[in-house]
Write a protein that holds these residues in place. Structure first.
Motif, PDB file in Angstrom:
ATOM      1  N   HIS A 179      -2.842   6.276   5.151  1.00 21.11           N
ATOM      2  CA  HIS A 179      -2.370   5.099   5.450  1.00 21.11           C
ATOM      3  C   HIS A 179      -1.168   4.475   6.230  1.00 21.11           C
ATOM      4  CE1 HIS A 179      -3.716   4.957   1.118  1.00 21.11           C
ATOM      5  NE2 HIS A 179      -3.651   6.047   1.177  1.00 21.11           N
ATOM      6  N   PHE A 180      -1.731   3.557   6.609  1.00 23.86           N
ATOM      7  CA  PHE A 180      -0.178   3.472   8.423  1.00 23.86           C
ATOM      8  C   PHE A 180       1.200   1.855   7.427  1.00 23.86           C
ATOM      9  CE2 PHE A 180      -4.449   3.581   9.906  1.00 23.86           C
ATOM     10  CZ  PHE A 180      -4.051   4.971  10.778  1.00 23.86           C
ATOM     11  N   THR A 181       2.015   2.640   8.425  1.00 20.96           N
ATOM     12  CA  THR A 181       2.744   1.763   7.992  1.00 20.96           C
ATOM     13  C   THR A 181       2.955   0.428   8.845  1.00 20.96           C
ATOM     14  OG1 THR A 181       4.663   2.794   9.316  1.00 20.96           O
ATOM     15  CG2 THR A 181       4.777   3.921   7.313  1.00 20.96           C
ATOM     16  N   LEU A 241      -2.603  10.220   4.239  1.00 18.31           N
ATOM     17  CA  LEU A 241      -1.393  10.466   4.694  1.00 18.31           C
ATOM     18  C   LEU A 241      -0.780   9.173   4.958  1.00 18.31           C
ATOM     19  CD1 LEU A 241      -3.334  12.931   7.321  1.00 18.31           C
ATOM     20  CD2 LEU A 241      -2.023  13.519   5.394  1.00 18.31           C
ATOM     21  N   ILE A 242       0.458   8.853   5.107  1.00 17.45           N
ATOM     22  CA  ILE A 242       1.176   8.060   5.372  1.00 17.45           C
ATOM     23  C   ILE A 242       2.172   8.117   6.715  1.00 17.45           C
ATOM     24  CG2 ILE A 242       3.050   6.676   4.611  1.00 17.45           C
ATOM     25  CD1 ILE A 242       3.261   7.643   1.842  1.00 17.45           C
ATOM     26  N   LEU A 243       1.518   7.051   8.141  1.00 16.15           N
ATOM     27  CA  LEU A 243       2.083   7.191   9.261  1.00 16.15           C
ATOM     28  C   LEU A 243       1.931   6.653  10.109  1.00 16.15           C
ATOM     29  CD1 LEU A 243      -1.595   8.674  11.018  1.00 16.15           C
ATOM     30  CD2 LEU A 243      -1.035   8.040   8.061  1.00 16.15           C
ATOM     31  N   ASP A 244       2.678   6.042  11.248  1.00 20.44           N
ATOM     32  CA  ASP A 244       3.332   5.183  12.390  1.00 20.44           C
ATOM     33  C   ASP A 244       1.170   4.697  13.055  1.00 20.44           C
ATOM     34  OD1 ASP A 244       2.735   6.758  13.754  1.00 20.44           O
ATOM     35  OD2 ASP A 244       4.346   6.809  14.275  1.00 20.44           O
ATOM     36  N   ASP A 264       1.214  -1.201   0.036  1.00 24.04           N
ATOM     37  CA  ASP A 264       0.201   0.609  -0.333  1.00 24.04           C
ATOM     38  C   ASP A 264       1.146   0.961  -0.340  1.00 24.04           C
ATOM     39  OD1 ASP A 264      -2.127   1.558   0.047  1.00 24.04           O
ATOM     40  OD2 ASP A 264      -2.679   1.334   2.564  1.00 24.04           O
ATOM     41  N   VAL A 265       1.950   0.833   0.833  1.00 27.56           N
ATOM     42  CA  VAL A 265       2.842   2.581   1.229  1.00 27.56           C
ATOM     43  C   VAL A 265       3.440   2.326   0.013  1.00 27.56           C
ATOM     44  CG1 VAL A 265       4.239   3.499   2.116  1.00 27.56           C
ATOM     45  CG2 VAL A 265       2.814   3.185   3.175  1.00 27.56           C
TER      46      VAL A 265
END
Length: 361
Positions: A283-285, A257-260, A159-160
């Motif tokens: 979108h979570f790592t 947004l890509i975030l933890d 995804d990321v």
């Protein structure tokens, strides 16, 4: 006087593979690399004169190695042993050094040094050093690693990385994270400036003046950064940062947004805010995979170029310095380009896991 007819050269698949490997050498065994190129060009049907001109060598040299390969194949290209001082270290001693390095440790340390191992095996320190260098052994070094245990690791990586390599249209992709507990540190003595022959010098001890937390959103397309500084890093501050992003990004664009997986990103208040702003997509790592978030690379720039050697007497001074640095960055932003595909990343991790399993057995 006419030149003799050149010897025809035909290569097997194994020979061609080995010659191409030798020919790619850049810093060692240059003679062998040159001979390999001669044979490869000969196999391609070039005449000796053409090979000599292309490689800037003499025609007799081309003839020599072409003929030697035809007679002795790969072995003919390798230098023959030359007379000289006989070996002083036997194969058995080399094996003992390698075995002890890999499978044991001295009684008074966690790893061998060249001196301690030399005393143990009865060799000189330089001999142990040469063996270690030849076999790529470095007992004094230690690297850290961690594999994610996220059950959705593969899906999240795809995804990321998919967002990095093929971002959606009419949308902005932002890598978001917080750099918490940035300390405002001041040295206990003035920093001595750089002088000819003398590096900049700072006292090893320091005084703490408080901490600050930085929220940052890196635009993967432009390299621009949206930053916000807060005294704490709770869900309240994260919501304020989302509101800042909402104001900065044009209304006609979706926001990815890509975030933890921080708990502050998943509270009921944040969920309600996201439900009221459907253009925001999270979108979570994977867990323990901050290396997948490009904003971490930007944090590294901030740390090495501004924070690590900086001196700040107050949190206000620290925040001013960070804001100025962000403004300077945005005047000439430099986007970080992601090149690895998800398949390449997963294959690399699989190879690493196999190496770990093999070493354990």
């Amino acid at each position: 006087m006419p030149f003799p007819v050149a010897v025809a050269v035909e290569l097997s698949d194994d020979e061609r593979e080995q010659l191409e490997a030798w020919a790619r050498r850049r810093s060692s065994a240059q003679a062998l690399a040159l001979r390999s190129r001669i044979v490869l060009l000969a196999a391609a049907g070039l005449k000796n004169t053409e090979i000599a001109e292309r490689l800037a060598v003499t025609r007799p040299m081309v003839t020599k190695w072409r003929s030697r390969f035809a007679a002795q194949r790969l072995e003919g290209l390798v230098d023959e042993p030359r007379p000289g001082r006989p070996r002083t270290v036997t194969d058995r001693q080399v094996e003992e050094v390698i075995t002890k390095t890999l499978e044991s440790a001295p009684r008074d340390a966690t790893h061998w040094s060249t001196r301690s191992l030399a005393r143990e095996v009865g060799l000189t320190q330089s001999a142990v050093h040469r063996i270690w260098r030849a076999f790529g052994l470095a007992p004094h070094r230690q690297e850290s690693w961690k594999l994610s245990k996220d059950p959705q690791f593969v899906a999240k990586v795809r995804d990321v990385v998919g967002l990095y390599l093929d971002p959606p249209e009419r949308a902005v992709v932002l890598c978001v994270d917080e750099k918490s507990q940035i300390q405002a540190l001041d040295r206990t003595a003035p920093i001595f400036p750089l002088l000819p022959g003398t590096p900049e010098r700072a006292s090893h001890d320091y005084k703490r003046a408080g901490t600050s937390s930085l929220y940052a959103a890196l635009d993967i397309a432009s390299g621009q950064v949206i930053g916000s500084l807060h005294a704490r890093h709770r869900a309240i501050e994260f919501k304020k940062f989302l509101q800042t992003i909402d104001r900065e990004v044009p209304d006609q664009l979706d926001v990815h947004l890509i975030l933890d997986n921080s708990s502050t990103h998943k509270t009921p208040a944040i969920a309600r805010w996201l439900a009221a702003h459907p253009r925001f997509v999270l979108h979570f790592t994977p867990t323990s995979s901050s290396w997948l978030n490009l904003v971490e690379r930007w944090f590294s720039e901030l740390t090495t170029k501004k924070l690590r050697r900086g001196a700040h007497r107050s949190v206000r001074q620290l925040n001013t310095d960070i804001r100025t640095w962000i403004d300077t960055w945005n005047d000439n932003p430099r986007p970080f380009v992601w090149t690895k595909t998800a398949d390449q990343i997963l294959e690399s991790i699989a190879r690493y896991c196999n190496r770990i399993n093999e070493s354990r057995h």
